[in-house]
Design a protein around this motif. Structure first.
Motif, PDB file in Angstrom:
ATOM      1  N   ALA A 187       1.520  -1.403   0.004  1.00 39.37           N
ATOM      2  CA  ALA A 187      -0.349  -0.445   0.227  1.00 39.37           C
ATOM      3  C   ALA A 187       0.662   1.475  -0.028  1.00 39.37           C
ATOM      4  CB  ALA A 187      -0.817  -0.020   1.019  1.00 39.37           C
ATOM      5  N   GLY A 188       0.542   2.373  -0.750  1.00 40.74           N
ATOM      6  CA  GLY A 188       1.208   3.254  -1.278  1.00 40.74           C
ATOM      7  C   GLY A 188       1.382   3.940   0.026  1.00 40.74           C
ATOM      8  N   PRO A 189       1.978   5.596  -0.021  1.00 43.43           N
ATOM      9  CA  PRO A 189       1.678   6.374   1.402  1.00 43.43           C
ATOM     10  C   PRO A 189      -0.196   6.811   1.392  1.00 43.43           C
ATOM     11  CG  PRO A 189       3.508   6.921   0.461  1.00 43.43           C
ATOM     12  CD  PRO A 189       3.119   5.879  -0.801  1.00 43.43           C
ATOM     13  N   ASP A 190      -0.622   6.793  -0.219  1.00 44.58           N
ATOM     14  CA  ASP A 190      -1.694   7.547  -0.502  1.00 44.58           C
ATOM     15  C   ASP A 190      -2.726   6.288   0.037  1.00 44.58           C
ATOM     16  OD1 ASP A 190      -0.899   5.837  -2.462  1.00 44.58           O
ATOM     17  OD2 ASP A 190      -1.577   7.421  -4.468  1.00 44.58           O
ATOM     18  N   GLY A 191      -2.442   4.814   0.304  1.00 42.23           N
ATOM     19  CA  GLY A 191      -3.525   4.325   0.712  1.00 42.23           C
ATOM     20  C   GLY A 191      -3.395   3.380  -0.350  1.00 42.23           C
ATOM     21  N   VAL A 192      -2.993   3.747  -1.749  1.00 45.69           N
ATOM     22  CA  VAL A 192      -3.654   2.738  -2.776  1.00 45.69           C
ATOM     23  C   VAL A 192      -2.224   1.612  -3.789  1.00 45.69           C
ATOM     24  CG1 VAL A 192      -3.955   2.645  -5.345  1.00 45.69           C
ATOM     25  CG2 VAL A 192      -4.603   4.857  -4.061  1.00 45.69           C
ATOM     26  N   LEU A 193      -2.880   0.563  -3.139  1.00 47.68           N
ATOM     27  CA  LEU A 193      -2.230  -0.448  -3.711  1.00 47.68           C
ATOM     28  C   LEU A 193      -1.453  -0.823  -4.888  1.00 47.68           C
ATOM     29  CD1 LEU A 193      -1.920  -3.876  -2.684  1.00 47.68           C
ATOM     30  CD2 LEU A 193      -3.137  -4.664  -4.559  1.00 47.68           C
ATOM     31  N   VAL A 194       0.330  -0.815  -4.378  1.00 49.29           N
ATOM     32  CA  VAL A 194       0.611  -0.701  -5.935  1.00 49.29           C
ATOM     33  C   VAL A 194       2.015  -2.078  -6.079  1.00 49.29           C
ATOM     34  CG1 VAL A 194       1.107   1.960  -5.877  1.00 49.29           C
ATOM     35  CG2 VAL A 194       2.765   0.622  -4.808  1.00 49.29           C
ATOM     36  N   ARG A 253     -11.573 -11.929  -5.217  1.00 48.09           N
ATOM     37  CA  ARG A 253     -11.830 -11.932  -3.603  1.00 48.09           C
ATOM     38  C   ARG A 253     -11.621 -10.905  -2.250  1.00 48.09           C
ATOM     39  NH1 ARG A 253      -8.814 -17.954  -3.932  1.00 48.09           N
ATOM     40  NH2 ARG A 253     -10.641 -19.332  -5.531  1.00 48.09           N
ATOM     41  N   LYS A 254     -10.706  -9.742  -3.135  1.00 52.07           N
ATOM     42  CA  LYS A 254     -10.609  -8.559  -1.807  1.00 52.07           C
ATOM     43  C   LYS A 254      -9.507  -9.034  -1.078  1.00 52.07           C
ATOM     44  CE  LYS A 254     -14.929  -6.337  -1.859  1.00 52.07           C
ATOM     45  NZ  LYS A 254     -14.439  -5.444  -3.459  1.00 52.07           N
ATOM     46  N   ALA A 255      -8.954  -9.854  -1.469  1.00 54.66           N
ATOM     47  CA  ALA A 255      -8.079 -11.208  -0.866  1.00 54.66           C
ATOM     48  C   ALA A 255      -6.719  -9.817  -0.582  1.00 54.66           C
ATOM     49  CB  ALA A 255      -7.100 -12.037  -1.650  1.00 54.66           C
ATOM     50  N   PHE A 256      -6.399  -8.509  -1.691  1.00 54.22           N
ATOM     51  CA  PHE A 256      -4.978  -8.216  -0.663  1.00 54.22           C
ATOM     52  C   PHE A 256      -5.714  -7.168  -0.052  1.00 54.22           C
ATOM     53  CE2 PHE A 256      -4.271  -7.782  -5.690  1.00 54.22           C
ATOM     54  CZ  PHE A 256      -3.116  -8.518  -5.783  1.00 54.22           C
ATOM     55  N   GLU A 257      -7.097  -6.689   0.041  1.00 55.28           N
ATOM     56  CA  GLU A 257      -7.219  -5.560   1.438  1.00 55.28           C
ATOM     57  C   GLU A 257      -7.030  -6.958   2.713  1.00 55.28           C
ATOM     58  OE1 GLU A 257      -8.279  -6.179  -1.739  1.00 55.28           O
ATOM     59  OE2 GLU A 257      -9.977  -4.370  -1.893  1.00 55.28           O
ATOM     60  N   VAL A 262      -7.000  -0.451   1.393  1.00 54.47           N
ATOM     61  CA  VAL A 262      -7.135  -0.348   0.648  1.00 54.47           C
ATOM     62  C   VAL A 262      -7.201  -0.174  -0.910  1.00 54.47           C
ATOM     63  CG1 VAL A 262      -5.896  -2.561   0.550  1.00 54.47           C
ATOM     64  CG2 VAL A 262      -4.281  -0.521  -0.430  1.00 54.47           C
ATOM     65  N   ALA A 263      -7.244   0.837  -1.473  1.00 54.59           N
ATOM     66  CA  ALA A 263      -7.494   1.159  -2.610  1.00 54.59           C
ATOM     67  C   ALA A 263      -6.633   0.137  -3.566  1.00 54.59           C
ATOM     68  CB  ALA A 263      -7.695   2.567  -2.839  1.00 54.59           C
ATOM     69  N   VAL A 264      -7.521  -0.495  -3.913  1.00 54.34           N
ATOM     70  CA  VAL A 264      -6.701  -1.306  -5.419  1.00 54.34           C
ATOM     71  C   VAL A 264      -7.038  -1.106  -6.551  1.00 54.34           C
ATOM     72  CG1 VAL A 264      -6.680  -4.132  -6.492  1.00 54.34           C
ATOM     73  CG2 VAL A 264      -7.406  -3.321  -3.837  1.00 54.34           C
TER      74      VAL A 264
END
Length: 230
Positions: A31-38, A65-69, A76-78
């Motif tokens: 998750a980047g500083p802005d909360g977006v997954l990179v 599946r929203k597995a990252f979150e 986190v924004a994917v």
């Protein structure tokens, strides 16, 4: 989770399949500083990481599946275009590696020069523009087969040269800083090996060429199983 084969070095598990693998068989995300997954292709970005198999299909499934979150246990924004983002970053990384190999003097361009390098036995790999003429691709294939026949005649072990054919002529022109690049070849060297390593990863990602152990059950689970985050 099924037992994984013993390997040297650190291992992580795919957030989708839960199969434990070496990092080279996975893609790390943070998750980047802005909360977006990179994507973290170099595995150097700070923060808690989550891993997915080196496969576009696995990334798509993880989003579904929203597995990252769940694995990161945070909001986190994917990005919806994450699979395409990974592809583009991996291609750019491979082309940057090709540019570095060129600066190291390990790239030869032009059909005649490529054919000569292949015939010399000092060629590590051939590069052919994906949008090049079929006749040119056929001639390069013939040159490779002639070189292999010559090796066999000398009693040497056969080694079919890899052909990198996923970049367009425009991609090659930009990476090598020259016009009209349809054929090129890599001479042996660390920088050239780096090109092949990145090319193979990109091909695996696009073709979903995951390890055989990934072909087992991939039913969804809500609790992490295995070291899929760090």
């Amino acid at each position: 989770m099924k037992a994984a084969a013993q390997k040297d070095g650190p291992e992580r598990s795919c957030v989708v399949t839960r199969v434990v693998k070496a990092p080279d068989d996975l893609i790390r995300f943070v998750a980047g500083p802005d909360g977006v997954l990179v994507p973290d292709l170099r595995r150097k970005l700070p923060g808690r990481g989550v891993w997915a198999s080196l496969s576009r299909k696995a990334v798509v499934e993880a989003i579904k599946r929203k597995a990252f979150e769940r694995s990161l246990k945070a909001k986190v924004a994917v990005p919806a275009d994450l699979p395409d983002m990974v592809d583009q970053l991996m291609q750019r990384d491979a082309l940057q590696a090709l540019s570095m190999a060129n600066k190291a003097g390990l790239v030869t361009a032009g059909f005649a020069k490529v054919e000569a390098l292949v015939g010399s036995g000092r060629c590590l790999a051939v590069i052919a523009a994906s949008d090049g003429a079929e006749d040119g691709k056929r001639k390069i294939g013939q040159a490779i087969r002639r070189a292999e026949a010559a090796r066999e005649a000398e009693g040497l072990k056969a080694r079919m040269l890899p052909v990198v054919a996923i970049f367009t002529a425009a991609d090659l022109e930009l990476a090598l800083g020259r016009a009209h690049v349809i054929h090129a070849a890599l001479a042996p060297g660390p920088a050239a090996e780096g090109v092949l390593s990145r090319w193979r990863r990109l091909v695996r990602y696009r073709t979903d060429d995951t390890a055989a152990s990934d072909q087992n059950d991939t039913e969804d689970t809500t609790e992490p199983a295995g070291p899929n985050a760090e």
